[in-house]
Design an enzyme around this catalytic site. Structure first.
Site, short mmCIF file in Angstrom:
data_model
loop_
_atom_site.label_atom_id
_atom_site.label_comp_id
_atom_site.label_asym_id
_atom_site.label_seq_id
_atom_site.Cartn_x
_atom_site.Cartn_y
_atom_site.Cartn_z
N HIS B 82 65.62 116.98 -81.78
CA HIS B 82 64.93 117.05 -80.51
C HIS B 82 65.62 117.62 -79.59
CE1 HIS B 82 62.44 116.12 -77.22
NE2 HIS B 82 63.25 115.62 -76.56
N ASP B 111 64.99 149.83 -68.94
CA ASP B 111 64.93 148.57 -70.08
C ASP B 111 66.39 148.06 -69.94
OD1 ASP B 111 64.81 147.30 -72.65
OD2 ASP B 111 63.52 149.03 -73.33
N TRP B 147 72.80 115.43 -80.77
CA TRP B 147 73.01 116.78 -80.47
C TRP B 147 74.37 117.05 -80.16
CZ3 TRP B 147 74.04 119.85 -76.42
CH2 TRP B 147 73.95 119.06 -74.89
N SER B 174 73.90 134.72 -80.71
CA SER B 174 72.49 135.14 -79.99
C SER B 174 72.64 135.37 -78.52
CB SER B 174 71.28 134.47 -80.55
OG SER B 174 69.98 134.63 -79.70
N SER B 175 72.74 134.17 -78.00
CA SER B 175 72.90 134.04 -76.70
C SER B 175 74.06 134.87 -76.08
CB SER B 175 72.88 132.60 -76.10
OG SER B 175 74.01 131.92 -76.50
N HIS B 258 78.94 120.85 -70.14
CA HIS B 258 78.30 120.66 -68.69
C HIS B 258 78.03 122.07 -68.16
CE1 HIS B 258 77.11 118.10 -65.38
NE2 HIS B 258 77.52 119.40 -64.71
N GLU B 260 76.51 124.24 -69.76
CA GLU B 260 75.42 124.34 -70.39
C GLU B 260 74.34 123.76 -69.74
OE1 GLU B 260 74.39 126.00 -73.13
OE2 GLU B 260 72.40 125.10 -73.40
N TYR B 262 73.97 123.75 -66.50
CA TYR B 262 73.49 124.75 -65.31
C TYR B 262 72.87 125.99 -65.98
CZ TYR B 262 75.57 121.34 -62.40
OH TYR B 262 75.80 120.04 -62.19
N SER B 273 62.77 129.78 -56.51
CA SER B 273 63.05 130.76 -55.14
C SER B 273 62.31 132.29 -55.36
CB SER B 273 64.68 131.21 -55.23
OG SER B 273 65.64 130.20 -55.39
N HIS B 307 82.82 113.80 -66.95
CA HIS B 307 81.84 112.73 -66.34
C HIS B 307 81.10 112.24 -67.67
CE1 HIS B 307 79.35 115.80 -64.50
NE2 HIS B 307 78.72 115.56 -65.69
N HIS B 308 80.99 113.02 -68.65
CA HIS B 308 79.96 112.61 -69.72
C HIS B 308 80.98 111.68 -70.45
CE1 HIS B 308 77.14 115.86 -69.20
NE2 HIS B 308 78.13 116.33 -68.46
N THR B 333 73.95 121.84 -54.33
CA THR B 333 72.81 121.53 -54.78
C THR B 333 71.63 121.18 -53.67
OG1 THR B 333 73.61 120.62 -56.81
CG2 THR B 333 71.14 120.32 -56.55
N LYS B 336 70.59 124.02 -51.68
CA LYS B 336 69.27 124.65 -52.35
C LYS B 336 68.12 123.95 -51.99
CE LYS B 336 71.09 127.29 -55.87
NZ LYS B 336 70.50 128.22 -55.98
N ARG B 455 70.61 104.05 -75.69
CA ARG B 455 69.92 105.43 -75.96
C ARG B 455 70.19 105.14 -77.37
NH1 ARG B 455 73.44 110.52 -74.04
NH2 ARG B 455 71.71 111.62 -75.20
#
Lengths: 185, 530, 336
Positions: B82, B111, B147, B174-175, B258, B260, B262, B273, B307-308, B333, B336, B455
């Site tokens: 998941h 293009d 994950w 790919s990315s 991290h 990632e 964002y 926006s 911080h993770h 943040t 925004k 979790r």
């Protein structure tokens, strides 16, 4: 809009990508360097005995701990739970290890310290963790650790735990790759 | 989603000098940014249903205490897949789809810069998705190590763990291709007069995201490569027996992980926006500060990763550094959010479905931001780390954040893509069901985490029963509500009220100057932006 | 409203929602906040969480008050004409600086607590905690008392073949016992994969990492039984390795320790059990010492002894197996 411009930019971005892939691997020695400088998980290099001033004003409790990985059929214990020593004083302690299986096995002890930063101040002159230890089937032996606690140990540290975990030595014979560069194998 | 196939065929001119292949070959060989955008979006939509159904397996098991539906190991496979699929197979491809469709339209380019690389970039995705899911049919089942793939647990597993690592490599490739394409397109192919500080905010956020991707995805590739060699080639990067350190993996992983976060959310900021000014009929408040805030969030994201991992036992100085840097992210943040509210202030608002989702985004993403602030405080984080509080936090950020923005974006641009207005009634129904059930699902998880439910638990103590039951009910409603979304999209592709070129009264920007549906080729002669 | 089969479910949902709105105390099953702190550190954490929540609530009310006011007043359907301002440097600077100041205000108490949490010096006692798939081992370093702590909830309850007890999944055979008011330092490591040891009431959570030791500490102010769980994914039975700490008075602790020392000094050594516990390196059978519960091993040994012509006819007791696990014998000898 120019195709050539696009290609130039493409090349630059590919260089960045490859560079960052390399950076991922560069984080490995970088990580160990940081750990070494800050004393976390410090590499366990042998040091030569130096004449250090014994700091008799302070007494540190040094605790000993022993662990065996779940895959290694050994018994491993310190022969003394803890000792009291002055920084700068050379001490020798004994650990006992016994091979409970009916095979010869080589194990490698990995040291760890609590609090972590204390690792930087435990100077080992002799230790069974410097090389792999081979035990014959059923063999039992006592192994010494000779060390000095560096008088530079911060004043607020009163208790230091020295812990070893014995693992089956991986790929005995082959050079270990990827592990921490500092000498312990 | 869905460049309407029939329209597309009508619109394809035999322009390249050779005949355009039809049927499946057209999609396999296409180099058209709109086709590839549609492919990305359909892929993301399909994987969303797959990974969503995994989430429903999780919620079904957690409906009551005790083991009823699945074995704990299968439960762990579900949580792992998941997470991996939602991040790499849904949100990231969906944003890539938006980028492909919208960036050329928004900057007046014909293009993407590298159309063939664009094609490869997409077609790697189904291969990776296949490898991930193939694990389910392997002996021992799919990867069940989470994950985050922490060793030594991840080194213990079987063949499907290797498949997962390969899948990550392919997804990464790919990315990276997608990002290189986007950066080159944005920097080199803007229409005359479209200066950087005139670019629509969605393009800005994607430009910054693309830089984040090429800076961090290779690091992830390195980390999983090290896992692979640890598993099979006798290296000891993360194996303490050989002098390695399992915690080092966490550092390398989160150095990617991290930013990632964002990567998933910055394009969402961009979409919102675009939408809020349109429906407030008022220009975006603080355009420049939005750009600077986005850039500073991206830069800060490189120095907050640990911080993770406040519970791995870092020295106090490191904990404090990562706490301060994390708290600092709240400032841009916050800017925004204030800007969005100021954009609505004294506007002339209407509330079509895209606007509803955008408002829900601002509100609920902010709740996720607040719980993020709670998590940033190291001592509090140590209490709630690896509990359902964290699950609540990142689902507020990724479901009511990233996903709601994707949905808002689809509703917003669907008329441009299909040429038809979507069914507003169904859209509103979809909105209300989604927003209510999303909160019913995830809000109680804050309480579960605070009360101490860890979790990744297949079974839990009785004191957590009530909130889990509520969360499960919410999850099923949320899951099935998304079928309405699918229905709305298909309905709009099939027909409906003709959309005007402008589509929305307050819409500004180049994409609204081309006909609806957008023709197969647009801006072959560059427009001039004053 | 229709009253179908869904009614109890609906009732529960509504109860929960209203419970959320009223207060946690009314609905005992719906605990909304952190657990009642039992140590000074835990109280710091609790108060800090409350503080951050209040700050967030205040910001939320101001910002979204403005937003919903705007949504209400500045609608096209209400005839509001859009104005066209799109920047205001003063306002933008203000709403950058104010959050920054609020953050500094929050960082200050957090820093103090971080430093306190990290201060493991001068403990009254040290206990080593080792995580295994899927159980905990506790070793009282000074006293040589060492034992495994495994889930006590019967399988039947987990598989819904029996009613679940009050402490379902939060009960163990051998809880950790510590004296009240003493600074207890825990040294953590793991024997296989990363685990994490957590007691919510005492605000102590620390990963247990194989090959490394990490330390943390707690000091309970009250006696009682506190329950936590493993909080780092460690495989299939991650949810089934709880942590139970019994905080007792010094006198009770001394008595418990004495009886433990006695229990540990049971006769040693049975070669067959050792083969089961430790396995043979390289063979397909790994060492079960770190994987099976003591009861499982006892069962396996009893089976081995009584099959294969080994008609010993005796029983292997879990306690005895525990004492055979690496180090337990040494502890036993030390205790003698």
């Amino acid at each position: 809009m120019d195709k050539a411009d696009n290609r130039i930019l493409l090349k630059k971005l590919v260089v960045v990508t490859v560079g960052m892939f390399g950076f991922g691997f560069a984080m490995v020695p970088f990580y160990y360097k940081i750990c070494e400088v800050t004393g976390i998980n410090s590499g366990d290099a042998q040091v030569l005995a130096r004449n250090t001033q014994v700091d008799t004003r302070r007494t540190i409790t040094l605790e000993f701990d022993a662990n065996v990985d779940a895959h290694l059929p050994w018994r491993f214990r310190p022969l003394q739970r803890s000792i009291r020593l002055h920084p700068g004083e050379m001490v020798q302690v004994l650990y006992e290890v016994e091979n409970l299986s009916d095979r010869d096995i080589t194990g490698q002890a990995i040291p760890s310290y609590g609090p972590q930063l204390a690792g930087r101040y435990v100077k080992k002159i002799e230790c069974f963790c410097f090389t792999g230890q081979t035990l014959k089937a059923g063999e039992k032996k006592q192994m010494p650790v000779m060390m000095v606690m560096d008088p530079a140990l911060p004043n607020d540290v009163h208790t230091v735990t020295l812990s070893y975990t014995f693992f089956v030595q991986p790929d005995s014979g082959k050079a270990a790759q990827g592990g921490r560069p500092a000498a312990n194998g | 989603m869905a460049h309407d196939a029939t329209h597309a065929h009508d619109a394809i001119p035999a322009h390249d000098g050779h005949g355009q292949p039809g049927g499946i070959m057209r999609w396999l060989t296409t180099t058209n940014h709109k086709d590839i955008g549609s492919l990305y979006l359909w892929f993301a939509g399909t994987m969303f249903l797959v990974a969503g159904s995994f989430a429903l397996v999780i919620r079904a098991e957690l409906f009551q205490p005790g083991l009823q539906v699945v074995h704990p190991d299968f439960f762990n496979q579900m949580t792992t897949l998941h997470g991996l699929i939602m991040v790499f197979g849904v949100i990231m491809p969906a944003w890539a789809g938006f980028a492909n469709w919208q960036i050329p339209l928004m900057i007046g380019a014909p293009d993407m810069a590298f159309p063939r690389m664009n094609n490869w970039g997409f077609w790697l995705l189904p291969v990776a998705g296949f490898l991930l899911l193939l694990g389910l049919f392997m002996p021992g089942g799919a990867a069940a190590g989470g994950w985050t793939m922490y060793p030594p647990l991840f080194v213990q597993g079987g063949i499907s763990y290797d498949l997962t690592i390969f899948a990550i490599h392919i997804l990464g490739a790919s990315s990276i291709m997608g990002s290189i394409n986007i950066i080159t397109t944005v920097l080199n192919m803007r229409a005359p007069g479209m200066t950087l500080m005139k670019m629509p905010l969605f393009v800005w956020t994607w430009l910054i995201t693309a830089y984040l991707l090429i800076a961090t995805v290779p690091v992830l590739a390195g980390a999983v490569t090290m896992l692979l060699t640890d598993r099979h080639f006798d290296t000891h990067f993360f194996n303490p027996a050989g002098g390695g350190d399992p915690v080092m993996f966490q550092h390398i992983f989160w150095f990617f992980g991290h930013p990632e976060v964002y990567i998933l959310i910055l394009p969402a900021f961009g979409v919102v926006s675009q939408i809020i000014p349109t429906f407030a009929r008022k220009p975006l408040f603080g355009y420049a500060s939005m750009v600077y805030a986005t850039a500073s969030i991206a830069i800060l994201s490189f120095i907050v990763w640990a911080h993770h991992m406040f519970t791995v036992g870092m020295p106090a100085a490191a904990q404090l550094f990562f706490m301060y840097s994390t708290m600092l992210i709240a400032v841009p943040t916050g800017v925004k959010v204030f800007n969005w509210v100021a954009t609505m202030w004294k506007g002339s608002m209407t509330f079509e479905t895209p606007m509803l989702f955008a408002i829900a985004f601002v509100c609920l993403f902010t709740i996720g931001g607040f719980s993020g602030l709670v998590c940033a405080m190291t001592p509090v984080d140590i209490q709630i780390h690896d509990t359902y509080y964290v699950v609540a936090h990142f689902h507020y950020v990724l479901v009511s954040g990233a996903l709601f923005a994707i949905i808002a974006g689809v509703y917003y641009w669907l008329p441009k893509w299909t040429g038809h207005m979507y069914d507003e009634k169904l859209g509103k129904l979809h909105f209300w069901l989604s927003v209510i059930s999303m909160n019913v699902t995830f809000f109680p998880m804050h309480f579960l985490g605070l009360a101490g439910m860890p979790r990744r638990y297949a079974d839990y103590a009785l004191q957590f029963a009530e909130f889990n039951m509520i969360a499960s009910i919410g999850a099923f409603i949320f899951g099935f509500s998304q079928l309405i979304f699918l229905a709305v999209i298909i309905k709009a592709i099939r027909g409906g009220r003709k959309a005007s070129d402008q589509v929305w009264e307050g819409a500004q920007g180049l994409e609204w100057t081309v006909p609806s549906p957008a023709p197969y080729h647009t801006f072959e002669t560059a427009p001039v932006v004053k | 409203m229709k009253r179908g089969a869904l009614r109890p479910l609906l009732g529960k949902t509504l109860a929960a929602l209203s419970g959320t709105m009223i207060s946690g105390a009314v609905w005992a099953g719906y605990q909304l906040n952190l657990r009642e702190p039992q140590s000074a550190l835990a109280r710091d954490v609790y108060n800090m969480h409350t503080l951050v929540n209040l700050v967030c609530l205040a910001i939320f009310v101001v910002v979204f008050g403005a937003m919903f006011f705007s949504i209400w007043k500045h609608r096209k359907s209400a005839g509001h004409q859009a104005e066209h301002f799109h920047e205001n440097t003063t306002v933008e600077v203000i709403w950058t600086v104010i959050p920054f100041l609020i953050l500094i205000g929050m960082a200050y108490p957090a820093t103090r607590t971080v430093l306190a949490m990290k201060d493991t010096s001068n403990p009254d006692m040290t206990i080593k905690v080792t995580g295994y798939q899927w159980k905990w081992e506790y070793d009282y370093l000074k006293d040589g008392v060492k034992f495994m702590s495994t889930l006590a909830t019967p399988r039947a309850q987990i598989e819904n073949r029996a009613d679940k007890g009050a402490e379902y999944l939060l009960e163990v055979d051998n809880p950790l016992v510590v004296p009240v008011g003493k600074k207890v330092r825990v040294l953590l490591t793991a024997g296989d994969v990363i685990h994490s040891w957590w007691i919510p009431e005492l605000a102590v959570k620390q990963d247990a990492i194989p090959g490394f030791i990490r330390d943390a500490w707690f000091k309970s102010e009250t006696t009682g039984t506190f329950r936590g769980q493993c909080v780092e994914l460690c495989g299939k039975d991650h949810a089934f390795m709880p942590i139970v700490v019994k905080v007792v008075s010094q006198a009770e602790y001394d008595a418990w320790l004495a009886s433990r020392k006695q229990g540990a000094a049971s006769p040693s050594s049975a070669p067959l059990s050792r083969a089961v516990l430790n396995g043979r390196p390289g063979a397909a059978v790994a060492a079960f010492g770190g994987q099976l519960s003591d009861a499982d091993i006892a069962a396996a040994v009893a089976f081995q002894r009584n099959s294969r012509d080994n008609k010993v006819g005796d029983m292997a007791q879990p306690e005895r197996v525990a004492s055979l696990k690496p180090g337990a014998e040494a502890a036993a000898r030390a205790a003698r």
